[in-house]
Design an enzyme around this catalytic site. Sequence first.
Site, mmCIF file in Angstrom:
data_model
loop_
_atom_site.group_PDB
_atom_site.id
_atom_site.type_symbol
_atom_site.label_atom_id
_atom_site.label_comp_id
_atom_site.label_asym_id
_atom_site.label_seq_id
_atom_site.Cartn_x
_atom_site.Cartn_y
_atom_site.Cartn_z
ATOM 1 N N HIS A 2 -3.950 -10.508 31.431
ATOM 2 C CA HIS A 2 -2.550 -10.187 31.110
ATOM 3 C C HIS A 2 -1.838 -11.153 32.019
ATOM 4 O O HIS A 2 -0.484 -11.122 31.746
ATOM 5 C CB HIS A 2 -2.290 -8.885 31.526
ATOM 6 C CG HIS A 2 -3.289 -7.664 31.049
ATOM 7 N ND1 HIS A 2 -4.468 -7.426 31.410
ATOM 8 C CD2 HIS A 2 -3.123 -6.968 29.802
ATOM 9 C CE1 HIS A 2 -5.008 -6.738 30.913
ATOM 10 N NE2 HIS A 2 -4.384 -6.183 29.802
ATOM 11 N N ARG A 59 8.719 -4.436 22.554
ATOM 12 C CA ARG A 59 7.506 -4.414 22.167
ATOM 13 C C ARG A 59 7.566 -3.331 21.086
ATOM 14 O O ARG A 59 7.618 -1.917 21.698
ATOM 15 C CB ARG A 59 6.296 -4.597 22.998
ATOM 16 C CG ARG A 59 5.086 -4.553 22.155
ATOM 17 C CD ARG A 59 3.953 -4.797 22.781
ATOM 18 N NE ARG A 59 2.715 -4.434 22.132
ATOM 19 C CZ ARG A 59 2.346 -5.287 21.310
ATOM 20 N NH1 ARG A 59 2.955 -6.242 20.697
ATOM 21 N NH2 ARG A 59 1.221 -4.699 20.596
ATOM 22 N N LEU A 95 17.113 -4.900 17.996
ATOM 23 C CA LEU A 95 17.356 -4.735 19.319
ATOM 24 C C LEU A 95 16.402 -5.861 19.983
ATOM 25 O O LEU A 95 16.581 -6.603 20.783
ATOM 26 C CB LEU A 95 17.290 -3.359 19.909
ATOM 27 C CG LEU A 95 17.520 -3.348 21.484
ATOM 28 C CD1 LEU A 95 18.684 -3.848 21.957
ATOM 29 C CD2 LEU A 95 16.942 -1.922 22.014
ATOM 30 N N LYS A 96 14.892 -5.625 19.417
ATOM 31 C CA LYS A 96 14.018 -6.548 19.690
ATOM 32 C C LYS A 96 14.242 -8.104 19.756
ATOM 33 O O LYS A 96 14.271 -8.670 20.730
ATOM 34 C CB LYS A 96 12.690 -6.408 18.843
ATOM 35 C CG LYS A 96 11.468 -7.486 19.185
ATOM 36 C CD LYS A 96 10.675 -7.279 18.027
ATOM 37 C CE LYS A 96 9.539 -8.386 18.413
ATOM 38 N NZ LYS A 96 8.560 -8.047 19.447
ATOM 39 N N GLU A 102 -11.473 -2.611 32.137
ATOM 40 C CA GLU A 102 -10.743 -3.375 32.835
ATOM 41 C C GLU A 102 -10.512 -3.034 34.301
ATOM 42 O O GLU A 102 -10.778 -1.908 34.570
ATOM 43 C CB GLU A 102 -9.442 -2.905 32.111
ATOM 44 C CG GLU A 102 -8.160 -3.718 32.938
ATOM 45 C CD GLU A 102 -6.767 -3.609 32.529
ATOM 46 O OE1 GLU A 102 -6.755 -3.386 31.283
ATOM 47 O OE2 GLU A 102 -5.938 -3.116 33.160
#
Length: 764
Positions: A695, A516, A18-19, A666
């Site tokens: 990001h 992911r 699927l990835k 962060e």
Amino acid sequence: MATTHNLGLPRIGDRRQLKFSLEAYWKGEIGADDLAFTADQIRSSNLQAQQALDWACIGDFSLYDHVLDTTILLGNLPPRFKQSESLSPLDRYFQAARGRSTDDSAPLPAAEMTKWFDTNYHYLVPEFTSETRFELAADNLLQQIKETQGRNIKPVIVGPVTYLWLGKTKDGSDPLELLEQLLPVYEQLLKQLSETGIEWLQIDEPVLVTELEQPWRHALRKSYYRLQSQPIKILLATYFGTLKENLQLACELPVSGLHIDATRAKDEVEKVIDWLPKHKILSLGVIDGRNIWKSNLNALLDWLEPIQNRISDRLWLAPSCSLLHVSVDLDIETDLDPEIKSWLSFATQKLFELEVIATALNNGQESVAHLLADNAKAIQDRANSQKVYHPQVHQRVTQVTQGMTQRLHDFSTRQHKQNQLLNLPLFPTTTIGSFPQTKEIRQTRRNFREGKLSEGKYRAAMEQEIAHSIRQQENIGLDVLVHGEAERNDMVEYFAEFLSGFAFTRYGWVQSYGSRCVKPPIIYGDVERQADITINWIGFAQSLTEKPVKGMLTGPVTMLNWSFVRDDQPLALTCNQLALALRDEVLALEEAGVHIIQIDEAALREGLPLRRAEWSGYLDWALNAFRLTANGVQDQTQIHTHMCYSEFNDIIESIAEMDADVITIETSRSDMALLDIFESYEYPNEIGPGVYDIHSPNIPNTENILKLMRLAQQRIPAERLWINPDCGLKTRQWQEVIPALENMQQAARILREEIASKNRQILA
Ligand code: GLN
Ligand code: ZN
């Protein structure tokens, strides 16, 4: 007769089909039909895998996320994704999931993503306002049901209360106010499902294992009283923990059956049997859906037989939760040590275990005698294996003293000595550890792993990368340098390879979000450091520069939380073993002349139990393990830690107790709003609020960084502030990183000059 069923399966395919299809689709390399073909194949092989069960689960498959699917099912896609009329429903779905339908389409702010309860799976957060209206869109689910005609299937959906609980209102309204609107849509759905001939529907309400305020408990009551009028049997599913104060409520809701997690809430089973009305099914999730060990089938049967005698046909059996959270199929692992492999069970094998248990209960243990004997042998082999138990490791843990977790002196004494040794300017600049992992770096590592590159050549190639990153950092003018982590494939797996007690799979992927996946290592035995891990790399980097180079380690709690863990000893003990192993590395780095050592605890927060009442128990041992790793060093050695999140308002005091000299966190995405806590709480040590959102491909400008640092200065004295990005730079490109860090360095210069001129004024 005990009945078997399932709560869900992995969706990525046994080789991450699927990835690869998703990513090819987003790149425009394949069309929607090809993607649909892959999805069909996975769905049908999942159905196949459930062949022997009395009820196969459907509706659990998702192209990206099942909560987003629920959003579509309920017609709650946020308006910003409905604008582009030219997009197909599929592309709109991806737009909501990732902010863009294909890689080269225009971006929109994607739906927010967050962790699914205490797992490492991330879901897309439903969005609400007081204006939200729902509308049923069940075509997709109904189509799947049609395709599976003739099978005993039980669709699964997310329940109305959990759905509202998972979402966020954008206008500060109360999501529960939407319940009245939402229930008719569920009623309609149940009606449509019953019209297709569906007998049983699984409705997931995992909120029942959390601490619920009264209005939420009331919402559950109201929902299921309403839904009971529909002509379909509801199996209400809870998982991931104990029901505690919600137990009675869960038993009383007017549904036809209740599923509970009988691995994590085993002690509640008796009580549930007592409370559950005698016409209801009780489904026990007896196979652990969160870990990869073989179940002890004989012990399970000893426990289940009296239960079956009590409730007979009302007993259903299943995995504890969806098998989404474990690897797919053990049979395709060819490189695992056969002894260790014989102790494991992935999703496919877990369904088989379920079958064996049910057969033993229904037809007598003799009918599966050889399978039970094999299982007993595997369990016993594991318990007695030389590979698992290393007495010297246990002995060392028992010898840990309080003193080993404490620095020699308090922070201000250490700070003074560290300042003298390191002589850093105000607002020291640094990065979080990794630099871009280029294609060449990955290829070099792969060649080495596959034996195509000699050790010497590999080392030379990596040293070249280190030299390159040191040169770049010197050119920019950063104060504390890093070697760049080129040698690391993954921050947990890399360290685990140098420790005893860890095994690694080849295909043991687990979905983290969308396409992911992560491949958690398996901790099967006692953990000890086998060799130096980072010393040579850091030493080499330090030999190239006068500036201090930070040693860079993954902390014990993160190693634990991102692995499959042992179930034969307490987590706290495994964590202490990891801590001692990493402590050895810390002390070896110090011995080798490294003055600054960073210990990353990216995953510390996610280990927090679902119930707040249990937080302190976790924090006690987790933070103690960090301290055991870090605090054996001399005063002059500066310990840094890094955490990839900033919502630590609720655990800030615990974080302070770690006593790291410097913490980097962060914060950039929230414009430092997340530093608000420092207005009411004085964090005692130094802190680097991330000013560069790594990001995003955007390059932060100096102005913006200055703005963020000025906000930080309002809450934290300048002498305690560092300037750094908010996480590692491995996913970025050099051409983004260099200008971004130059701007960061420029901001530091301006801030320093401001303070210097203020000081001059005071003197004058
Ligand atoms: N040192 C690691 C890096 O820079 C930290 C990664 C993380 O916090 N997730 O990549
Ligand atoms: Zn991070």
